[in-house]
Design a protein around this motif. Structure first.
Motif, PDB file in Angstrom:
ATOM      1  N   LYS A  34      18.409 -41.302  51.101  1.00 23.80           N
ATOM      2  CA  LYS A  34      17.308 -41.424  51.320  1.00 23.80           C
ATOM      3  C   LYS A  34      16.538 -41.799  50.089  1.00 23.80           C
ATOM      4  CE  LYS A  34      13.205 -39.164  53.675  1.00 23.80           C
ATOM      5  NZ  LYS A  34      12.849 -38.102  54.674  1.00 23.80           N
ATOM      6  N   PHE A  35      16.502 -40.923  49.136  1.00 24.84           N
ATOM      7  CA  PHE A  35      15.732 -41.031  47.786  1.00 24.84           C
ATOM      8  C   PHE A  35      16.404 -41.909  46.781  1.00 24.84           C
ATOM      9  CE2 PHE A  35      14.458 -37.125  49.966  1.00 24.84           C
ATOM     10  CZ  PHE A  35      13.164 -37.400  50.122  1.00 24.84           C
ATOM     11  N   GLU A  36      17.767 -42.542  47.080  1.00 29.01           N
ATOM     12  CA  GLU A  36      18.479 -43.391  46.182  1.00 29.01           C
ATOM     13  C   GLU A  36      17.776 -44.725  46.079  1.00 29.01           C
ATOM     14  OE1 GLU A  36      20.580 -41.768  43.933  1.00 29.01           O
ATOM     15  OE2 GLU A  36      19.849 -39.879  44.915  1.00 29.01           O
ATOM     16  N   PRO A  37      18.308 -45.626  44.888  1.00 26.28           N
ATOM     17  CA  PRO A  37      18.133 -46.791  44.863  1.00 26.28           C
ATOM     18  C   PRO A  37      18.780 -47.968  45.525  1.00 26.28           C
ATOM     19  CG  PRO A  37      19.107 -46.282  43.012  1.00 26.28           C
ATOM     20  CD  PRO A  37      18.921 -44.700  43.743  1.00 26.28           C
ATOM     21  N   TYR A  38      19.598 -47.455  46.648  1.00 26.78           N
ATOM     22  CA  TYR A  38      20.588 -48.338  47.236  1.00 26.78           C
ATOM     23  C   TYR A  38      20.708 -47.982  48.624  1.00 26.78           C
ATOM     24  CZ  TYR A  38      23.103 -44.628  44.844  1.00 26.78           C
ATOM     25  OH  TYR A  38      23.496 -43.653  44.295  1.00 26.78           O
ATOM     26  N   LYS A  39      21.123 -48.793  49.579  1.00 30.89           N
ATOM     27  CA  LYS A  39      21.402 -48.471  50.934  1.00 30.89           C
ATOM     28  C   LYS A  39      22.778 -48.068  50.962  1.00 30.89           C
ATOM     29  CE  LYS A  39      17.487 -50.308  52.357  1.00 30.89           C
ATOM     30  NZ  LYS A  39      16.316 -49.506  52.820  1.00 30.89           N
ATOM     31  N   PRO A  40      23.148 -47.839  52.469  1.00 30.44           N
ATOM     32  CA  PRO A  40      24.511 -47.348  52.656  1.00 30.44           C
ATOM     33  C   PRO A  40      25.625 -48.144  52.222  1.00 30.44           C
ATOM     34  CG  PRO A  40      23.015 -46.318  54.544  1.00 30.44           C
ATOM     35  CD  PRO A  40      22.376 -47.612  53.543  1.00 30.44           C
ATOM     36  N   PHE A  41      26.589 -47.806  51.780  1.00 32.00           N
ATOM     37  CA  PHE A  41      27.694 -48.588  51.207  1.00 32.00           C
ATOM     38  C   PHE A  41      28.560 -48.526  52.499  1.00 32.00           C
ATOM     39  CE2 PHE A  41      25.864 -47.831  47.574  1.00 32.00           C
ATOM     40  CZ  PHE A  41      26.436 -48.174  46.254  1.00 32.00           C
ATOM     41  N   SER A  42      29.621 -49.907  52.303  1.00 33.54           N
ATOM     42  CA  SER A  42      30.670 -50.040  53.205  1.00 33.54           C
ATOM     43  C   SER A  42      31.937 -49.339  52.560  1.00 33.54           C
ATOM     44  CB  SER A  42      30.903 -51.525  53.555  1.00 33.54           C
ATOM     45  OG  SER A  42      31.075 -52.122  52.429  1.00 33.54           O
ATOM     46  N   GLU A  43      32.900 -49.491  53.244  1.00 36.38           N
ATOM     47  CA  GLU A  43      34.293 -49.150  52.708  1.00 36.38           C
ATOM     48  C   GLU A  43      34.440 -49.837  51.468  1.00 36.38           C
ATOM     49  OE1 GLU A  43      37.454 -48.323  55.547  1.00 36.38           O
ATOM     50  OE2 GLU A  43      36.539 -46.524  56.209  1.00 36.38           O
ATOM     51  N   GLU A  44      34.468 -51.122  51.825  1.00 34.30           N
ATOM     52  CA  GLU A  44      34.838 -52.076  50.592  1.00 34.30           C
ATOM     53  C   GLU A  44      34.098 -51.687  49.440  1.00 34.30           C
ATOM     54  OE1 GLU A  44      37.174 -54.181  48.565  1.00 34.30           O
ATOM     55  OE2 GLU A  44      37.789 -53.633  50.654  1.00 34.30           O
ATOM     56  N   GLU A  45      32.703 -51.369  49.681  1.00 30.56           N
ATOM     57  CA  GLU A  45      31.865 -51.334  48.517  1.00 30.56           C
ATOM     58  C   GLU A  45      32.230 -49.979  47.723  1.00 30.56           C
ATOM     59  OE1 GLU A  45      27.701 -53.586  49.802  1.00 30.56           O
ATOM     60  OE2 GLU A  45      28.298 -51.626  51.073  1.00 30.56           O
ATOM     61  N   CYS A  46      32.560 -48.946  48.574  1.00 33.04           N
ATOM     62  CA  CYS A  46      33.027 -47.774  48.077  1.00 33.04           C
ATOM     63  C   CYS A  46      34.230 -47.762  47.145  1.00 33.04           C
ATOM     64  CB  CYS A  46      33.044 -46.664  49.073  1.00 33.04           C
ATOM     65  SG  CYS A  46      31.317 -46.070  49.637  1.00 33.04           S
ATOM     66  N   LYS A  47      35.095 -48.512  47.724  1.00 26.63           N
ATOM     67  CA  LYS A  47      36.339 -48.765  46.757  1.00 26.63           C
ATOM     68  C   LYS A  47      35.927 -49.559  45.447  1.00 26.63           C
ATOM     69  CE  LYS A  47      39.453 -49.693  50.657  1.00 26.63           C
ATOM     70  NZ  LYS A  47      40.194 -50.504  51.354  1.00 26.63           N
ATOM     71  N   GLU A  48      34.971 -50.482  45.274  1.00 23.50           N
ATOM     72  CA  GLU A  48      34.483 -51.219  44.269  1.00 23.50           C
ATOM     73  C   GLU A  48      33.708 -50.267  43.618  1.00 23.50           C
ATOM     74  OE1 GLU A  48      32.257 -54.526  45.525  1.00 23.50           O
ATOM     75  OE2 GLU A  48      34.072 -55.487  46.563  1.00 23.50           O
ATOM     76  N   GLU A  49      32.831 -49.557  43.995  1.00 25.05           N
ATOM     77  CA  GLU A  49      31.972 -48.412  43.081  1.00 25.05           C
ATOM     78  C   GLU A  49      32.979 -47.314  42.664  1.00 25.05           C
ATOM     79  OE1 GLU A  49      28.678 -47.004  41.699  1.00 25.05           O
ATOM     80  OE2 GLU A  49      28.942 -48.776  42.840  1.00 25.05           O
ATOM     81  N   ALA A  50      33.865 -46.952  43.394  1.00 25.04           N
ATOM     82  CA  ALA A  50      34.884 -45.683  42.697  1.00 25.04           C
ATOM     83  C   ALA A  50      35.651 -46.387  41.511  1.00 25.04           C
ATOM     84  CB  ALA A  50      35.801 -45.200  43.796  1.00 25.04           C
TER      85      ALA A  50
END
Length: 181
Positions: A34-50
């Motif tokens: 809610k207070f972060e500068p991004y919207k919810p991530f997909s599984e694929e986006e989380c793989k890339e982010e990790a």
């Protein structure tokens, strides 16, 4: 920079690509973001982010010592003048259990005792009551209330959705005084 900091219940460490599932558990939760500068991530986006976080050192995974599960993360970035900026976000399943406070205290202790840190700063949205209460609980001092100083998103017409910011700080001398008691 930081390889590992341990507390009684937690391990603060660098991310690994395998942390994506735990990251997704809270990065897909709209309320957590809610207070972060991004919207919810997909599984694929989380793989890339990790994977991305595993190659850097500004985001640190906070995991349970007992299971290794990542329950949140810290943002810890070196700024100018021996200052470090601190941020945090935690899985809502682990809110109100003291984990965020425990990890923030641990990283502050590590920074002041091992990194030659002179000052730690943090910013939060004034509407994020849990966040500013945490900062005050670890004895950071509110240094300012900036009005409409930042935006992360725009409305349907492309107009910025301005947000206020509370600014917090702590000097090494303040930290020493508090921790000598």
């Amino acid at each position: 920079m930081i390889c590992k900091v341990e507390t009684e219940r937690l391990i603060i460490r660098n991310f690994t690509p395998e942390d994506w599932r735990d990251l997704h558990e809270y990065f897909s939760d709209e309320q957590v973001l809610k207070f972060e500068p991004y919207k919810p991530f997909s599984e694929e986006e989380c793989k890339e982010e990790a994977l991305s976080r595993s190659k850097g050192d500004t985001f640190l995974a906070v995991s349970l010592k007992s299971t290794g599960k990542v329950i949140g993360n810290l943002y810890f970035s070196k700024e100018d003048f021996m200052t470090w900026e601190l941020g945090y976000i935690f899985n809502s399943k682990y809110h109100k259990k003291g984990y965020a406070t425990e990890s923030v205290k641990a990283i502050m202790k590590y920074a002041f005792e091992n990194l030659g840190t002179r000052r730690i700063i943090a910013n939060c949205d004034p509407q994020n009551i849990s966040s500013w209460k945490l900062l005050e609980a670890v004895n950071m001092r509110r240094e300012g209330h900036l009005l409409q100083n930042i935006y992360f998103f725009e409305d349907e017409n492309g107009n910025p959705l301005w947000k206020d910011t509370y600014e917090y700080g702590m000097l090494v001398d303040e930290w020493k005084t508090i921790n000598m008691k």
